[in-house]
Design a protein around this motif. Structure first.
Motif, short mmCIF file in Angstrom:
data_model
loop_
_atom_site.label_atom_id
_atom_site.label_comp_id
_atom_site.label_asym_id
_atom_site.label_seq_id
_atom_site.Cartn_x
_atom_site.Cartn_y
_atom_site.Cartn_z
N GLY A 103 0.81 -1.21 0.00
CA GLY A 103 0.00 0.00 0.00
C GLY A 103 0.84 1.26 0.00
N ASN A 104 2.15 1.09 -0.07
CA ASN A 104 3.08 2.21 -0.06
C ASN A 104 4.06 2.10 -1.23
N ALA A 105 3.58 1.51 -2.32
CA ALA A 105 4.45 1.19 -3.46
C ALA A 105 5.03 2.43 -4.14
N VAL A 106 4.27 3.51 -4.22
CA VAL A 106 4.78 4.70 -4.91
C VAL A 106 5.96 5.29 -4.14
N ALA A 107 5.81 5.44 -2.83
CA ALA A 107 6.90 5.98 -2.02
C ALA A 107 8.12 5.06 -2.09
N ASP A 108 7.90 3.76 -2.06
CA ASP A 108 9.01 2.81 -2.16
C ASP A 108 9.71 2.94 -3.51
N ASN A 109 8.93 3.10 -4.58
CA ASN A 109 9.51 3.26 -5.91
C ASN A 109 10.30 4.57 -6.02
#
Length: 140
Positions: A101-107
């Protein structure tokens, strides 16, 4: 080197700002997460966001932020700084989300490792992350 990724969304889940920056690799993952927390809070304040819900995929950082006890961990100064920053918002709360649910920040954090300078997006995020933003919204 490590990277920090921050995504700021409105109440509908639409990205209104994002930040990606490279940092010197701290001693632990929790240090990176605590730094990202502090950067997210200061970034939100800088762009004028005053009603916020911060979502973290690090349960350790989430627990420290929401605890009434002093944070005695090595990254405690970062948590304390984030707690002080929280007092500058009209409304500030914290939520724990799953990693996917935090994929954008991780990317964005991964992207930062290969960047020379910090990158900031306002109202739009770089095109390669568009699919992640759409997928990520389902977890908001």
């Amino acid at each position: 080197m490590a990277g920090i990724g921050v995504v700021i969304r409105d109440s509908e889940g639409v990205v209104i700002a994002a930040l990606s920056d490279r940092i010197i690799l701290p001693p632990s993952v929790e240090d990176v997460e605590a730094m990202a927390c502090r950067w997210a809070m200061h970034f939100a304040l800088e762009i004028g966001i005053r009603d916020v819900v911060f979502e973290w995929d690090s349960e350790v950082i989430f627990k420290h932020l929401t605890s009434d006890s002093d944070c005695l961990a090595a990254f405690g100064n970062l948590v304390d700084d984030s707690r002080r920053a929280a007092a500058n918002f009209i409304s500030c709360s914290f939520s724990h989300v799953k990693r996917k649910g935090n994929a954008v920040a991780d990317n964005l954090a991964k992207l930062a490792k290969h960047s020379i300078a910090p990158q900031i997006w306002l109202e739009d995020i770089y095109s390669d992350a568009t699919n992640l933003v759409i997928a990520d919204r389902s977890f908001c």
